[in-house]
Design an enzyme around this catalytic site. Structure first.
Site, short mmCIF file in Angstrom:
data_model
loop_
_atom_site.label_atom_id
_atom_site.label_comp_id
_atom_site.label_asym_id
_atom_site.label_seq_id
_atom_site.Cartn_x
_atom_site.Cartn_y
_atom_site.Cartn_z
N GLY A 189 3.09 2.26 10.52
CA GLY A 189 3.78 3.44 10.32
C GLY A 189 4.66 3.88 11.71
O GLY A 189 5.44 4.80 11.43
N ASN A 192 0.83 -1.44 -0.06
CA ASN A 192 -0.06 -0.01 0.16
C ASN A 192 0.96 1.22 0.11
O ASN A 192 1.54 1.61 1.03
CB ASN A 192 -0.83 -0.07 1.29
CG ASN A 192 -1.55 1.13 1.49
OD1 ASN A 192 -1.94 1.97 0.48
ND2 ASN A 192 -1.93 1.54 2.69
N TRP A 193 1.13 1.78 -1.21
CA TRP A 193 2.02 3.04 -1.22
C TRP A 193 1.35 4.07 -0.56
O TRP A 193 2.09 5.17 -0.43
CB TRP A 193 2.22 3.38 -2.83
CG TRP A 193 3.35 2.71 -3.28
CD1 TRP A 193 3.84 1.25 -2.90
CD2 TRP A 193 3.89 2.63 -4.70
NE1 TRP A 193 4.70 0.74 -3.72
CE2 TRP A 193 4.78 1.64 -4.77
CE3 TRP A 193 3.79 3.73 -5.64
CZ2 TRP A 193 5.57 1.55 -6.07
CZ3 TRP A 193 4.31 3.47 -6.66
CH2 TRP A 193 5.35 2.47 -7.02
N LYS A 194 -0.03 4.46 -0.15
CA LYS A 194 -0.55 5.29 0.24
C LYS A 194 -0.26 6.53 -0.71
O LYS A 194 -0.24 6.46 -1.85
CB LYS A 194 -0.09 5.59 1.64
CG LYS A 194 -0.14 4.45 2.52
CD LYS A 194 0.09 4.74 4.01
CE LYS A 194 0.26 3.44 4.72
NZ LYS A 194 0.24 3.70 6.37
N HIS A 203 -9.21 1.05 5.24
CA HIS A 203 -7.99 1.24 5.86
C HIS A 203 -8.21 2.39 7.01
O HIS A 203 -8.94 3.17 7.20
CB HIS A 203 -6.90 1.80 4.87
CG HIS A 203 -5.76 1.94 5.56
ND1 HIS A 203 -5.07 2.79 6.51
CD2 HIS A 203 -4.62 0.82 5.10
CE1 HIS A 203 -3.90 2.62 6.63
NE2 HIS A 203 -3.52 1.58 5.94
N GLU A 223 -6.59 4.84 7.90
CA GLU A 223 -6.47 6.23 7.53
C GLU A 223 -7.60 6.97 6.71
O GLU A 223 -7.96 7.95 7.00
CB GLU A 223 -5.01 6.35 6.76
CG GLU A 223 -3.91 5.97 7.78
CD GLU A 223 -2.76 5.67 6.95
OE1 GLU A 223 -2.63 5.65 5.59
OE2 GLU A 223 -1.65 5.03 7.50
N SER A 225 3.95 -2.48 10.40
CA SER A 225 5.34 -2.32 10.36
C SER A 225 5.91 -3.60 9.93
O SER A 225 6.92 -4.15 10.51
CB SER A 225 5.89 -1.82 11.81
OG SER A 225 5.33 -0.25 11.84
N GLU A 255 -4.92 -5.04 10.96
CA GLU A 255 -3.91 -3.90 10.96
C GLU A 255 -4.21 -2.94 12.38
O GLU A 255 -4.92 -2.10 12.35
CB GLU A 255 -3.94 -2.98 10.06
CG GLU A 255 -3.84 -3.55 8.60
CD GLU A 255 -3.21 -2.53 7.61
OE1 GLU A 255 -2.06 -2.69 6.83
OE2 GLU A 255 -3.86 -1.44 7.31
N GLY A 312 3.03 -1.25 4.30
CA GLY A 312 2.95 0.26 3.81
C GLY A 312 4.21 0.55 3.61
O GLY A 312 4.98 0.54 2.32
N GLY A 313 5.12 1.20 4.70
CA GLY A 313 6.50 1.75 4.31
C GLY A 313 7.32 1.13 3.57
O GLY A 313 8.07 1.42 2.59
C1 PEP Z 1 -0.54 -0.07 6.12
O1 PEP Z 1 -0.76 1.26 6.26
O2 PEP Z 1 -1.51 -0.50 5.72
C2 PEP Z 1 0.61 -0.47 6.86
C3 PEP Z 1 0.53 -1.71 7.36
O3 PEP Z 1 1.75 0.53 6.93
P1 PEP Z 1 3.14 0.27 7.68
O4 PEP Z 1 3.57 -1.11 7.07
O5 PEP Z 1 4.02 1.40 7.28
O6 PEP Z 1 3.09 0.22 9.02
#
Ligand code: PEP
Length: 248
Positions: free
Chosen positions: A171, A13-15, A93, A95, A210, A165, A231-232
């Site tokens: 993040g 997920n590049w957001k 999600h 966010e 993470s 999640e 994500g990241g």
């Molecule tokens: C996400 O936002 O779906 C996520 C899991 O982010 P991260 O891996 O950066 O924690």
């Protein structure tokens, strides 16, 4: 590592990150790379979806409207996603729930639209830190998922994916321990079993929060963790490929 459970899915997920050059870097990095028993998907910002068309990487959107079309400035419809070969769509999600006030009912409406269009919804759930500290994680996650089962018949959820999640792990660099994650995944699977036992046995439940190349293998080894929503670490082709390989 595949223990003969379900196929793994690793979705990036590049957001609101990325650029044309990152798209090209990923297309080059993924060309000719194969993973065993792992489905891999990338969910870039929508503007970059067409650039991945026909490049051998399954693509997903990060969100979609719960409406078909019309006066909804800034939104995208599922029919647009299907025109650009999207296979997956993330819904709910944290966010989106926080930044856009999406309720679990709206998330369920989005999931229904995605399913009706023949795409696979990646339905997100997960608790904030205060809920974990109060010991109410299962109740919280159940109420988010209950909205899905209230609106969508189980027979239409056969291809759906759930992503657990925990918000405090997104993040932040703080991952749920493999056991903490497994406990919630096990709970989610048993909750789904109360609706439909065969769906519970087949549904992919991803962990997100993470996930990195150095913790992916241990998380993915848990019996009820079927991959990750990343994500990241999905913004670096090398790291994302290592995470996919950890599931392979
Ligand atoms: C996400 O936002 O779906 C996520 C899991 O982010 P991260 O891996 O950066 O924690």
């Amino acid at each position: 590592m595949n223990t003969g459970k379900r196929n793994y899915l690793v979705a990036g997920n590049w957001k609101m990150n990325g650029s044309r050059s990152l798209v090209n870097e990923f297309i080059d990095a993924f060309s000719g790379v194969k993973f065993n028993h792992v489905d891999v998907a990338l969910c870039p910002p929508s503007l970059y979806i067409p650039a991945f068309s026909g490049k051998g990487i399954a693509i997903g959107a990060q969100d979609v409207s719960h409406c078909d079309n019309g006066a909804h400035t800034g939104d995208l419809s599922v029919s647009m996603l299907t025109e650009f070969d999207c296979k997956y769509c993330i819904v709910g999600h944290s966010e989106r729930r926080e930044d856009h006030g999406e309720s679990s009912r709206t998330v369920a409406e989005k999931a229904r639209k995605v399913i009706e269009a023949g795409l696979i919804p990646i339905i997100c759930c997960g608790e904030p830190l205060s809920v974990r500290e109060n010991g109410n994680v299962n109740e919280f996650v159940e109420s988010q998922l209950q909205a899905i089962f209230d609106l969508i018949d189980v027979k239409n959820l056969q291809n759906a994916v759930i992503a657990y999640e925990p918000i405090w792990a997104i993040g932040t660099g703080k991952t749920a321990s493999p056991q903490e994650a497994q406990d919630v995944h096990g709970f989610i699977r048993s909750y789904v079993a109360t609706k439909d036992a065969s769906l519970a046995a087949r549904i992919q439940i991803l962990y997100g929060g993470s996930v990195k190349p150095d913790n992916a293998k241990e998380l993915f080894a848990q019996p009820d963790i079927d991959g990750g929503l990343i994500g990241g670490a999905s913004l670096k082709a090398k790291d994302f490929i290592s995470i996919c390989q950890a599931a392979s």
